[in-house]
Every structure is written in structure tokens, then in C-alpha cells.
Design an enzyme around this catalytic site. Structure first.
Site, PDB file in Angstrom:
ATOM      1  N   HIS A  66      -7.167  34.826  -6.506  1.00  0.00           N
ATOM      2  CA  HIS A  66      -7.680  33.555  -7.029  1.00  0.00           C
ATOM      3  C   HIS A  66      -8.075  32.606  -5.911  1.00  0.00           C
ATOM      4  O   HIS A  66      -7.419  32.573  -4.862  1.00  0.00           O
ATOM      5  CB  HIS A  66      -6.668  32.891  -7.962  1.00  0.00           C
ATOM      6  CG  HIS A  66      -5.344  32.558  -7.312  1.00  0.00           C
ATOM      7  ND1 HIS A  66      -5.098  31.357  -6.690  1.00  0.00           N
ATOM      8  CD2 HIS A  66      -4.190  33.266  -7.201  1.00  0.00           C
ATOM      9  CE1 HIS A  66      -3.862  31.333  -6.232  1.00  0.00           C
ATOM     10  NE2 HIS A  66      -3.285  32.484  -6.515  1.00  0.00           N
ATOM     11  N   ASP A  68      -8.484  29.256  -6.651  1.00  0.00           N
ATOM     12  CA  ASP A  68      -7.962  27.912  -6.950  1.00  0.00           C
ATOM     13  C   ASP A  68      -6.616  27.690  -6.263  1.00  0.00           C
ATOM     14  O   ASP A  68      -5.880  28.638  -5.966  1.00  0.00           O
ATOM     15  CB  ASP A  68      -7.859  27.678  -8.462  1.00  0.00           C
ATOM     16  CG  ASP A  68      -6.987  28.705  -9.187  1.00  0.00           C
ATOM     17  OD1 ASP A  68      -7.005  29.888  -8.784  1.00  0.00           O
ATOM     18  OD2 ASP A  68      -6.283  28.308 -10.128  1.00  0.00           O
ATOM     19  N   ASP A  99      -1.234  30.868  -0.356  1.00  0.00           N
ATOM     20  CA  ASP A  99      -1.431  31.181  -1.785  1.00  0.00           C
ATOM     21  C   ASP A  99      -2.808  30.702  -2.223  1.00  0.00           C
ATOM     22  O   ASP A  99      -2.929  29.617  -2.759  1.00  0.00           O
ATOM     23  CB  ASP A  99      -0.319  30.523  -2.602  1.00  0.00           C
ATOM     24  CG  ASP A  99      -0.360  30.901  -4.067  1.00  0.00           C
ATOM     25  OD1 ASP A  99      -1.101  31.827  -4.424  1.00  0.00           O
ATOM     26  OD2 ASP A  99       0.334  30.254  -4.862  1.00  0.00           O
ATOM     27  N   GLU A 133      -6.027  30.697 -11.935  1.00  0.00           N
ATOM     28  CA  GLU A 133      -4.735  31.391 -11.900  1.00  0.00           C
ATOM     29  C   GLU A 133      -3.589  30.401 -11.929  1.00  0.00           C
ATOM     30  O   GLU A 133      -2.585  30.609 -12.587  1.00  0.00           O
ATOM     31  CB  GLU A 133      -4.635  32.263 -10.641  1.00  0.00           C
ATOM     32  CG  GLU A 133      -3.571  33.361 -10.744  1.00  0.00           C
ATOM     33  CD  GLU A 133      -2.191  32.919 -10.269  1.00  0.00           C
ATOM     34  OE1 GLU A 133      -1.212  33.597 -10.568  1.00  0.00           O
ATOM     35  OE2 GLU A 133      -2.082  31.863  -9.599  1.00  0.00           O
ATOM     36  N   GLU A 134      -3.752  29.296 -11.198  1.00  0.00           N
ATOM     37  CA  GLU A 134      -2.666  28.315 -11.083  1.00  0.00           C
ATOM     38  C   GLU A 134      -2.583  27.421 -12.321  1.00  0.00           C
ATOM     39  O   GLU A 134      -1.630  26.682 -12.490  1.00  0.00           O
ATOM     40  CB  GLU A 134      -2.867  27.453  -9.823  1.00  0.00           C
ATOM     41  CG  GLU A 134      -2.937  28.244  -8.516  1.00  0.00           C
ATOM     42  CD  GLU A 134      -1.575  28.778  -8.083  1.00  0.00           C
ATOM     43  OE1 GLU A 134      -0.618  28.688  -8.869  1.00  0.00           O
ATOM     44  OE2 GLU A 134      -1.492  29.292  -6.959  1.00  0.00           O
ATOM     45  N   HIS A 348       2.938  26.215  -2.607  1.00  0.00           N
ATOM     46  CA  HIS A 348       3.012  25.092  -3.550  1.00  0.00           C
ATOM     47  C   HIS A 348       3.714  23.870  -2.949  1.00  0.00           C
ATOM     48  O   HIS A 348       3.935  22.879  -3.640  1.00  0.00           O
ATOM     49  CB  HIS A 348       3.693  25.495  -4.864  1.00  0.00           C
ATOM     50  CG  HIS A 348       2.906  26.504  -5.672  1.00  0.00           C
ATOM     51  ND1 HIS A 348       2.940  26.556  -7.043  1.00  0.00           N
ATOM     52  CD2 HIS A 348       2.060  27.486  -5.302  1.00  0.00           C
ATOM     53  CE1 HIS A 348       2.153  27.533  -7.481  1.00  0.00           C
ATOM     54  NE2 HIS A 348       1.615  28.120  -6.420  1.00  0.00           N
TER      55      HIS A 348
HETATM   56 ZN    ZN Z   1      -1.202  32.586  -6.145  1.00  0.00          ZN
END
Ligand code: ZN
Length: 375
Positions: A66, A68, A99, A133-134, A348
Site C-alpha cells: 500500500h 497510503d 510502513d 490499507e490503513e 504508526h
Molecule cells: Zn502497512
């Protein structure tokens, strides 16, 4: 500067908050098109998805990921601006570095290395990239998989670039995850004065044997890949707040994280049996939030273990822990699927970062996996 680092920085400069892709996929599509990939856009709602494929033969190897990223959080807590990628002491800092834009860059350069070295490889290579995805994950990978199913295009092997490593690069990969199911139980009684037991039915008392059975039940023994299924109560509510009233009802919310030994139907049947034995006035509803999936030991696990052994000198732990990823949409098609990416310690969080050296190791590992599968 390595090509992987170069590409990672270019992707990280784009502020691609879910579901905004901010041009990341254009950059990836251009790179892939130049290397012979056929580019297809599969856009649903305000989500962009890229399906790029090189070759028409089976087996089909897919890199999934992903573009995003999650929001930055408080900007003043970042030591460098989150969308101005900065290298300090061997670490590349930026939102999305671990990520998972670092992994996306490594996938691209791994393909380049592999295709240049082996233009006569067997099978096909594809990229399944989403920008959802997030977030709610409704218009992303799940819809692309639906589309592929409709036209009988089947992924045989899939590497998802989620950051799977724990302490050092490549020490852990994800080969599956447990299922998750929530139960909502309401026991009905008869409200009344505590001094008149013959006139009340106390739902808290009725819960006692149920609770005892549910919490001591051995649901399964787990198996080679999964720990035993676990049961936990997350909410228990009853009572009116005063001392002299027996409440009329009780609400219980519980969750089971279950192994591939059990199905939601089997869990529902066994819980209902336990409640039935102790109450005839209740309501029980369910929500399945995910089914378990597992990539059993086989061609892909061997290819990944061998590649990581070549690049890091040791074999990874094959884990089914961690949260959800888009792997849950791809694995049920029958694809062998493994999540392999950089260290996940900073994801995150503010000051998200990835080791610059690990990006090159990741690219090298991905290209070795391609060799192990497609040569
Ligand atoms: Zn991820």
C-alpha cells in the site's frame, strides 16, 4: 546513494494519507512500464489501485502493498518534518518509511535486478498496490481480488511488504493470522427487591456457571502454526447502581482469537450449548471480524527462508501474530502468502524510520525470493 533509497525518498516526499495516493502509484507504474509490465488501474470510489503484470504464464508471483500512510500525529513531536525524508545515523526518517514505502521501493529494485539477470525466467510477476490499507480497506485489495477472480486470474505466490521484522532485519515473517470473533450475550432475569428472593430472577447469579464453563473450556490445542484458541471477556455490565435492587438483565461481550482448527460455526455451536444448559432466557449475537489463514510449509516458506539465510545468515521465525493486513483478502484465494518487511518498532509512531542498510538487504532478499520461485 542506492536505487532503493532513491526510490524510497521519492515515494516518501508524497503526502499520501489514506485514501489519497498523491502520485506514488504513477511513479511505480512508470518504473514498471519501462521494464515491460502491463499497467492496469482498478479504481473504486476514491481509492486508486494498481495492478501491474509482466508475463502471462503461471506461476504468478505477486508483490502486494500500500502507498497510503497513517496521519503524522503531533508535528512538533517529530524531530524532522514527516514528509521531508531525512537520513540520520543510518536511519531514514519519514512517515511511511517502514510502513511501507521502503518495502515498495525494495520490490521495484528487486524486480529490476531479477529481470535484468534472468530475462528468460518462468512464470509472471505482478504488483497489487492499493491506497486504502490503513483506512476502511473496502475499495482496495479486496476489490482488486474480486476483479481478478471474475476473470480467473490467480495469484500463486504473494509477498506482502508489511514490516514483519522484530529486532533485526528478517528475524520474523508472518505466515498467517488467527481468526477473530465477538460474541454479545444478554441474560434476561426478573428485576425486584433484594429482600424477596422468591420474586426475582437474578441474571448475575445465572451467569456464574456459564462464566465458569466459558473461561475454563479448552477450545482446541492449537497446531503447528497457531497457539491454542483463546477466550477473553471484554465487557460485563449489569446492576442498577443501587444496593437493594436485583437487576433485570446482564450484558456480556467476549472475543475469541481462534486457530485454523476451529470455524466460527463450531465456536457458535459450543458457546450456545454452554449457555443453553444454564439459561432459557437469553439473546446471543455474533460478529466475525476475520477468518484464520495460514501458509503451510511449502514452496514459498522454503524460498523465503533460503533467501533470508543467504542475506542475513539466519532463518526467520514463522509467526502468526500481529494485527491485520491486506493478506487476509489475498490468502483465501489459495495463494501462498508471506509478509516480509523491515523492523516494525516505529510504525504508526512519530519519528517513523527504517534502516538504510536494511532497505538494500530487503531488495536483495526480494530478488532472491524471485530467483527461488521463478528460475
Ligand atoms: Zn502497512
Amino acid at each position: 546513494m542506492s536505487n532503493t533509497l532513491d526510490l524510497a525518498i521519492a515515494l516518501l516526499k508524497k503526502q499520501s494519507l489514506t485514501p489519497n495516493d498523491a502520485g506514488c502509484m504513477d511513479l511505480m507504474a512508470e518504473y514498471l512500464q519501462q521494464r515491460g509490465f502491463n499497467i492496469e488501474w482498478m479504481n473504486f470510489g476514491d481509492t486508486r489501485n494498481l495492478w501491474a503484470r509482466k508475463g502471462t504464464e503461471a506461476p504468478l508471483f505477486c508483490f502486494a502493498g500500500h502507498t497510503d500512510v497513517v496521519p503524522t500525529g503531533p508535528l512538533e513531536e517529530w524531530s524532522t518534518p514527516p514528509f521531508e525524508p531525512t537520513i540520520k545515523e543510518g536511519l531514514l526518517y519519514s512517515r511511511g518509511a517502514a510502513d511501507m514505502k521502503g518495502s515498495l521501493a525494495a520490490m521495484l529494485t528487486a524486480c529490476d535486478t531479477f529481470i535484468n539477470g534472468h530475462c528468460d525466467h518462468k512464470g509472471s510477476i505482478s504488483f497489487l498496490i492499493t491506497s486504502d490499507e490503513e483506512g476502511p480497506a473496502l475499495d482496495g485489495t479486496v476489490k482488486v481480488i474480486d476483479t481478478l477472480k471474475q476473470r480467473n486470474e490467480k495469484i500463486d505466490f504473494c509477498i506482502v511488504g508489511e514490516p514483519s521484522s522484530h529486532k533485526t532485519f528478517g528475524d520474523m515473517v508472518r505466515v498467517g493470522r488467527r481468526g477473530s470473533i465477538n460474541g454479545y450475550l444478554t441474560l434476561f432475569g426478573k428485576q425486584g427487591h433484594v429482600a424477596y428472593p422468591e420474586l426475582v430472577e437474578n441474571p448475575i447469579h445465572a451467569l456464574s456457571p456459564i462464566l465458569s464453563k466459558l473461561t475454563t473450556e479448552r477450545w482446541d490445542e492449537g497446531n503447528e502454526y497457531f497457539p491454542p484458541t483463546s477466550f477473553q471477556i471484554s465487557n460485563l455490565n449489569s446492576g442498577t447502581g443501587v444496593e437493594n435492587v436485583v437487576p433485570g438483565q446482564l450484558k456480556l461481550v467476549f472475543n475469541l482469537r481462534f486457530s485454523s482448527e476451529l470455524t466460527p460455526e463450531e465456536i457458535k455451536r459450543r458457546v450456545t450449548y454452554i449457555v443453553d444448559q444454564n439459561s432459557d432466557n437469553y439473546e446471543l449475537t455474533w460478529q466475525v471480524s476475520g477468518l484464520p489463514f495460514i501458509t503451510e510449509k511449502g514452496i514459498l516458506t522454503t524460498a523465503v527462508e533460503q533467501a533470508l539465510f543467504d542475506t542475513t545468515g539466519s532463518k526467520p521465525i514463522l509467526s502468526t501474530g500481529g494485527g491485520t493486513s491486506d493478506g487476509r483478502f489475498i490468502a483465501p484465494t489459495g495463494a501462498q502468502l508471506i509478509e516480509l518487511g523491515p523492523i516494525n518498532e516505529s510504525i504508526h509512531k512519530v519519528n517513523e524510520c527504517v534502516s538504510v542498510d536494511d532497505l538494500d538487504l530487503l531488495s536483495l532478499t526480494y530478488s532472491k525470493i524471485l530467483e527461488n520461485i521463478l528460475l
